[in-house]
Design a protein around this motif. Structure first.
Motif, PDB file in Angstrom:
ATOM      1  N   PRO A  41      43.012  49.410  42.744  1.00  0.00           N
ATOM      2  CA  PRO A  41      44.138  50.289  43.069  1.00  0.00           C
ATOM      3  C   PRO A  41      44.165  50.712  44.537  1.00  0.00           C
ATOM      4  CG  PRO A  41      43.061  50.998  41.039  1.00  0.00           C
ATOM      5  CD  PRO A  41      42.180  49.956  41.659  1.00  0.00           C
ATOM      6  N   MET A  42      42.991  50.801  45.161  1.00  0.00           N
ATOM      7  CA  MET A  42      42.917  51.245  46.550  1.00  0.00           C
ATOM      8  C   MET A  42      42.961  50.093  47.538  1.00  0.00           C
ATOM      9  SD  MET A  42      42.894  54.466  46.328  1.00  0.00           S
ATOM     10  CE  MET A  42      42.510  54.852  48.027  1.00  0.00           C
ATOM     11  N   HIS A  43      42.598  48.925  47.118  1.00  0.00           N
ATOM     12  CA  HIS A  43      42.545  47.763  48.009  1.00  0.00           C
ATOM     13  C   HIS A  43      43.247  46.596  47.323  1.00  0.00           C
ATOM     14  CE1 HIS A  43      39.074  50.294  49.133  1.00  0.00           C
ATOM     15  NE2 HIS A  43      39.426  49.968  50.362  1.00  0.00           N
ATOM     16  N   PRO A  44      44.567  46.518  47.442  1.00  0.00           N
ATOM     17  CA  PRO A  44      45.322  45.466  46.738  1.00  0.00           C
ATOM     18  C   PRO A  44      44.935  44.058  47.159  1.00  0.00           C
ATOM     19  CG  PRO A  44      46.774  47.201  47.589  1.00  0.00           C
ATOM     20  CD  PRO A  44      45.432  47.442  48.176  1.00  0.00           C
ATOM     21  N   GLN A  45      44.293  43.909  48.303  1.00  0.00           N
ATOM     22  CA  GLN A  45      43.925  42.558  48.716  1.00  0.00           C
ATOM     23  C   GLN A  45      42.793  41.980  47.885  1.00  0.00           C
ATOM     24  OE1 GLN A  45      43.284  45.306  50.309  1.00  0.00           O
ATOM     25  NE2 GLN A  45      41.400  45.245  51.542  1.00  0.00           N
ATOM     26  N   ILE A  46      42.134  42.824  47.089  1.00  0.00           N
ATOM     27  CA  ILE A  46      41.056  42.370  46.212  1.00  0.00           C
ATOM     28  C   ILE A  46      41.685  41.918  44.899  1.00  0.00           C
ATOM     29  CG2 ILE A  46      38.903  42.975  45.077  1.00  0.00           C
ATOM     30  CD1 ILE A  46      38.771  42.864  48.116  1.00  0.00           C
ATOM     31  N   VAL A  47      41.639  40.649  44.596  1.00  0.00           N
ATOM     32  CA  VAL A  47      42.220  40.085  43.369  1.00  0.00           C
ATOM     33  C   VAL A  47      41.196  39.146  42.733  1.00  0.00           C
ATOM     34  CG1 VAL A  47      44.095  38.709  42.381  1.00  0.00           C
ATOM     35  CG2 VAL A  47      44.567  40.251  44.288  1.00  0.00           C
ATOM     36  N   GLN A  48      40.947  39.355  41.401  1.00  0.00           N
ATOM     37  CA  GLN A  48      40.014  38.508  40.661  1.00  0.00           C
ATOM     38  C   GLN A  48      40.658  38.087  39.342  1.00  0.00           C
ATOM     39  OE1 GLN A  48      36.222  40.356  40.175  1.00  0.00           O
ATOM     40  NE2 GLN A  48      35.902  40.681  42.374  1.00  0.00           N
ATOM     41  N   ASN A  49      40.137  37.064  38.700  1.00  0.00           N
ATOM     42  CA  ASN A  49      40.638  36.567  37.411  1.00  0.00           C
ATOM     43  C   ASN A  49      39.940  37.220  36.233  1.00  0.00           C
ATOM     44  OD1 ASN A  49      42.452  34.779  38.634  1.00  0.00           O
ATOM     45  ND2 ASN A  49      40.862  33.181  38.828  1.00  0.00           N
ATOM     46  N   GLY A  52      35.999  43.695  36.763  1.00  0.00           N
ATOM     47  CA  GLY A  52      34.834  43.917  37.611  1.00  0.00           C
ATOM     48  C   GLY A  52      35.015  45.164  38.452  1.00  0.00           C
ATOM     49  N   THR A  53      34.284  45.243  39.552  1.00  0.00           N
ATOM     50  CA  THR A  53      34.376  46.392  40.460  1.00  0.00           C
ATOM     51  C   THR A  53      34.791  45.905  41.835  1.00  0.00           C
ATOM     52  OG1 THR A  53      32.041  46.222  41.017  1.00  0.00           O
ATOM     53  CG2 THR A  53      32.628  47.722  39.225  1.00  0.00           C
ATOM     54  N   CYS A  54      35.392  46.818  42.602  1.00  0.00           N
ATOM     55  CA  CYS A  54      35.845  46.485  43.956  1.00  0.00           C
ATOM     56  C   CYS A  54      34.643  46.358  44.890  1.00  0.00           C
ATOM     57  CB  CYS A  54      36.804  47.557  44.459  1.00  0.00           C
ATOM     58  SG  CYS A  54      37.361  47.281  46.163  1.00  0.00           S
ATOM     59  N   PRO A  55      34.526  45.264  45.629  1.00  0.00           N
ATOM     60  CA  PRO A  55      33.375  45.118  46.562  1.00  0.00           C
ATOM     61  C   PRO A  55      33.444  46.064  47.751  1.00  0.00           C
ATOM     62  CG  PRO A  55      34.937  43.315  46.841  1.00  0.00           C
ATOM     63  CD  PRO A  55      35.405  44.090  45.654  1.00  0.00           C
ATOM     64  N   ILE A  56      34.596  46.722  47.959  1.00  0.00           N
ATOM     65  CA  ILE A  56      34.732  47.628  49.109  1.00  0.00           C
ATOM     66  C   ILE A  56      34.402  49.062  48.728  1.00  0.00           C
ATOM     67  CG2 ILE A  56      36.336  48.544  50.836  1.00  0.00           C
ATOM     68  CD1 ILE A  56      37.823  45.904  50.762  1.00  0.00           C
ATOM     69  N   CYS A  57      35.115  49.573  47.693  1.00  0.00           N
ATOM     70  CA  CYS A  57      34.926  50.983  47.324  1.00  0.00           C
ATOM     71  C   CYS A  57      34.177  51.167  46.018  1.00  0.00           C
ATOM     72  CB  CYS A  57      36.281  51.690  47.261  1.00  0.00           C
ATOM     73  SG  CYS A  57      37.401  50.991  46.003  1.00  0.00           S
ATOM     74  N   GLY A  58      34.013  50.106  45.233  1.00  0.00           N
ATOM     75  CA  GLY A  58      33.246  50.227  44.001  1.00  0.00           C
ATOM     76  C   GLY A  58      34.060  50.661  42.784  1.00  0.00           C
ATOM     77  N   MET A  59      35.373  50.860  42.908  1.00  0.00           N
ATOM     78  CA  MET A  59      36.205  51.256  41.776  1.00  0.00           C
ATOM     79  C   MET A  59      36.367  50.101  40.793  1.00  0.00           C
ATOM     80  SD  MET A  59      39.210  53.515  43.629  1.00  0.00           S
ATOM     81  CE  MET A  59      39.948  53.828  42.014  1.00  0.00           C
ATOM     82  N   ASP A  60      36.647  50.463  39.513  1.00  0.00           N
ATOM     83  CA  ASP A  60      36.888  49.443  38.499  1.00  0.00           C
ATOM     84  C   ASP A  60      38.226  48.765  38.768  1.00  0.00           C
ATOM     85  OD1 ASP A  60      34.526  50.039  37.236  1.00  0.00           O
ATOM     86  OD2 ASP A  60      35.433  51.513  35.875  1.00  0.00           O
ATOM     87  N   LEU A  61      38.251  47.460  38.581  1.00  0.00           N
ATOM     88  CA  LEU A  61      39.486  46.709  38.752  1.00  0.00           C
ATOM     89  C   LEU A  61      40.392  46.908  37.540  1.00  0.00           C
ATOM     90  CD1 LEU A  61      38.099  43.345  40.235  1.00  0.00           C
ATOM     91  CD2 LEU A  61      38.880  45.397  41.424  1.00  0.00           C
ATOM     92  N   VAL A  62      41.689  46.888  37.760  1.00  0.00           N
ATOM     93  CA  VAL A  62      42.675  47.066  36.690  1.00  0.00           C
ATOM     94  C   VAL A  62      43.557  45.832  36.666  1.00  0.00           C
ATOM     95  CG1 VAL A  62      42.615  49.577  36.917  1.00  0.00           C
ATOM     96  CG2 VAL A  62      44.270  48.260  38.247  1.00  0.00           C
ATOM     97  N   PRO A  63      44.175  45.569  35.486  1.00  0.00           N
ATOM     98  CA  PRO A  63      45.074  44.404  35.431  1.00  0.00           C
ATOM     99  C   PRO A  63      46.217  44.547  36.413  1.00  0.00           C
ATOM    100  CG  PRO A  63      44.522  45.154  33.233  1.00  0.00           C
ATOM    101  CD  PRO A  63      44.016  46.214  34.167  1.00  0.00           C
ATOM    102  N   LYS A  64      46.534  43.465  37.043  1.00  0.00           N
ATOM    103  CA  LYS A  64      47.618  43.453  38.004  1.00  0.00           C
ATOM    104  C   LYS A  64      48.946  43.297  37.270  1.00  0.00           C
ATOM    105  CE  LYS A  64      49.121  41.101  42.217  1.00  0.00           C
ATOM    106  NZ  LYS A  64      48.831  39.993  43.166  1.00  0.00           N
ATOM    107  N   SER A  65      49.867  44.180  37.566  1.00  0.00           N
ATOM    108  CA  SER A  65      51.154  44.165  36.887  1.00  0.00           C
ATOM    109  C   SER A  65      51.967  42.954  37.316  1.00  0.00           C
ATOM    110  CB  SER A  65      51.940  45.454  37.198  1.00  0.00           C
ATOM    111  OG  SER A  65      53.222  45.393  36.626  1.00  0.00           O
TER     112      SER A  65
END
Length: 442
Positions: A41-49, A52-65
Motif C-alpha cells: 500500500p505504501m510502495h506501489p512499485q513493489i508487485v509480486q505474484n 509476502g512483505t514489502c522489502p522496503i517498509c516490511g508491510m504485508d502485501l495486499v491483492p492488487k485491485s
C-alpha cells in the motif's frame, strides 16, 4: 398441512439458489486466483505474484485491485515513490555555491635555524702536527683575525727554504721567486707571513691559522677522541641552517677554505694538541648567526598554493606581541621519506635579536586562490571517509558526495560535486540525525 408443505418447498428452493451462487463464486475465484498480484500500500512499485512483505517498509502485501484506471507514474510523482532513505524533507536555510577567488592563508609550524650558506669548513691544506691549539671547545666565539692554532708541517718548512734560497741566490729571477711565493700561498701562508719571511730570511717551524670571519665553532670535540692520535674525525655536527665561514686571514693559514657545505650533518671533529692532521682533513666548522631563517612544514594539499615571494608573517609563541614580516624564499622540491609535507624556508630580515636558533615559531602565508566554488563551511558534512552536501531537489534534500578543498574562515572550497546553480542546505548539521539512514548515491 398445505402451509407447511409450501414453506418446506420455498426453503429448499432458497437453499438451492444459495448453493448454486456459492459454486459460481468459487469457480470464479479459482479461475482468477492464478492472476492475482500483490502490492504494498505504501510502495506501489513493489508487485509480486504471491503474498509476502514489502522489502522496503516490511508491510504485508495486499491483492492488487484489477478495477479502475491504471495510474501513470509521471516525473513529478516519481520522487514521492523513491526509497525513504534517499531523501530528507526539512525546512532549513539554503544557499548557492559562489564562484570567486579568495585571499587565503596557510598556517605553518616551524623552527628557527641557521642559513646553510653561512656554514663553512676549515680544512688542513698541508699535513702536520698541531703544536698549539687556541680553539678548544664547542660554541667558542671567534673574532675575525683571531689565531686558531699553530701547526708544524715539514712541507711548509721546505717551501719557505726554497723561497729564501731563491731570494738570496737569484734575486733577479722574478718569475721563480713569484712561483715560490704562490706555492706558499696555496699551502695556506698569507702575504704578511711571506713578507716577514723575505725580510728576516729565517724559516718558521710552526705556522699559525687565523680566522677571517666572526662567529662561533660548532661540532668540536663533542664525542670522545679517537684512540689513534694520528687520525681525527673529519666532519661537523648538524646545525641545520646557514652560517659564516673561516678561512685565511691576515696571518699564516695552513688551511682556511671558504667552501660552504650544503648540509651541516656529519661526525664531530676531534682536535687535540699533539695530534696529526692530513691534507684536506676538516679542522673546524664555524657558523655566523647574523643571518637566520625559519624552516616550516607545509601540508601537501597547500604546497602548490605557495610561491617564492609570498608574504609571511612570523610570530613567536613566547612573545605573542612580536611579529616579523618576511617572504617565502625557498620551496623544497622533494619530500623526505615517510613524510607527507614539504619544507618552506623563510629568511628573517636583518639581525634578529628576537629569534634564537632552535626556537619554535608559527607563521601565516597569504596567497590568492584560483577561481573556484565556495560554500559556507557548515554546508559540507565530513563523514570521515567522504564529504557530503545536501542538495535540494523537488523540495527535498538529497545527499551528494563532494570533494572539499581548502578552508578559509567560515568558507570551504568545493572542488567537485556541485554546480554553481545548485541549492544546498546552508547548515548540513541540521540533517545529521537524518544522515544515519541517508544513502549517498555514488
Amino acid at each position: 398441512m398445505r402451509r407447511k408443505l409450501k414453506n418446506s418447498i420455498l426453503y429448499l428452493l432458497a437453499l438451492l439458489v444459495v448453493i448454486t451462487l456459492g459454486a459460481c463464486s468459487h469457480d470464479e475465484t479459482e479461475h482468477a486466483g492464478g492472476d492475482t498480484e500483490y502490492t504494498c500500500p505504501m510502495h506501489p512499485q513493489i508487485v509480486q505474484n504471491e503474498p509476502g512483505t514489502c522489502p522496503i517498509c516490511g508491510m504485508d502485501l495486499v491483492p492488487k485491485s484489477g478495477h479502475g484506471t491504471e495510474i501513470e507514474i509521471t516525473e513529478d510523482l516519481a520522487f514521492l515513490l523513491r526509497p525513504t532513505n534517499s531523501t530528507v524533507v526539512s525546512s532549513v536555510a539554503t544557499t548557492k555555491p559562489q564562484e570567486k577567488t579568495v585571499q587565503a592563508t596557510v598556517q605553518m609550524e616551524g623552527i628557527i635555524t641557521y642559513d646553510p650558506r653561512r656554514i663553512y669548513t676549515v680544512p688542513a691544506r698541508v699535513g702536520g702536527r698541531i703544536e698549539k691549539l687556541y680553539v678548544k671547545y664547542n660554541f667558542q666565539s671567534i673574532r675575525k683575525g683571531q689565531k686558531l692554532m699553530e701547526v708544524y708541517s715539514p712541507e711548509l718548512i721546505t717551501a719557505q727554504k726554497e723561497l729564501v734560497y731563491l731570494a738570496q741566490s737569484a734575486p733577479e729571477d722574478k718569475q721563480l721567486i713569484e712561483a715560490a711565493k704562490q706555492k706558499l700561498r696555496l699551502l695556506g701562508a698569507t702575504d704578511a707571513q711571506i713578507t716577514r719571511l723575505l725580510r728576516t730570511g729565517e724559516e718558521s717551524y710552526t705556522f699559525a691559522l687565523y680566522s677571517p670571519y666572526d662567529g662561533y665553532v660548532i661540532g668540536l670535540n663533542t664525542a670522545a677522541p679517537s684512540a689513534t692520535p694520528s687520525t681525527a674525525a673529519g666532519a661537523a655536527v648538524s646545525a641545520g641552517g646557514g652560517m659564516g665561514a673561516m678561512g685565511g686571514g691576515n696571518g699564516a693559514g695552513a688551511g682556511a677554505s671558504a667552501s660552504p657545505t650544503p648540509t651541516a650533518a656529519a661526525e664531530a671533529i676531534q682536535l687535540r694538541e699533539g695530534m696529526y692532521v692530513s691534507t684536506g682533513q676538516p679542522l673546524l666548522r664555524v657558523v655566523n648567526p647574523n643571518q637566520l631563517w625559519a624552516e616550516f612544514n607545509v601540508p601537501t594539499a597547500q604546497v602548490s598554493a605557495l610561491a617564492k615571494g609570498a608574504p609571511v608573517q612570523v610570530t613567536f609563541p613566547q612573545l605573542p606581541g612580536e611579529r616579523l614580516e618576511a617572504s617565502v624564499d625557498f620551496l623544497q622540491p622533494f619530500y623526505e621519506e615517510g613524510e607527507s609535507f614539504a619544507k618552506v624556508r623563510v629568511y628573517l630580515p636583518g639581525q634578529q635579536k628576537l629569534a634564537m636558533v632552535g626556537q619554535l615559531v608559527t607563521a601565516r602565508a597569504s596567497y590568492t586562490t584560483d577561481p573556484a566554488l565556495w560554500v559556507p563551511k557548515a554546508a559540507v558534512l565530513d563523514m570521515g571517509t567522504r564529504s557530503v552536501a545536501f542538495k535540494k531537489v523537488n523540495g527535498v534534500f538529497e545527499p551528494v558526495p563532494v570533494t572539499a578543498g581548502i578552508t578559509e574562515g567560515n568558507q570551504i572550497q568545493v572542488v567537485e560535486g556541485l554546480q554553481q546553480n545548485d541549492v544546498v542546505a546552508a547548515n548540513a548539521q541540521f540533517l545529521v540525525d537524518s544522515e544515519s539512514f541517508i544513502k549517498v548515491n555514488k
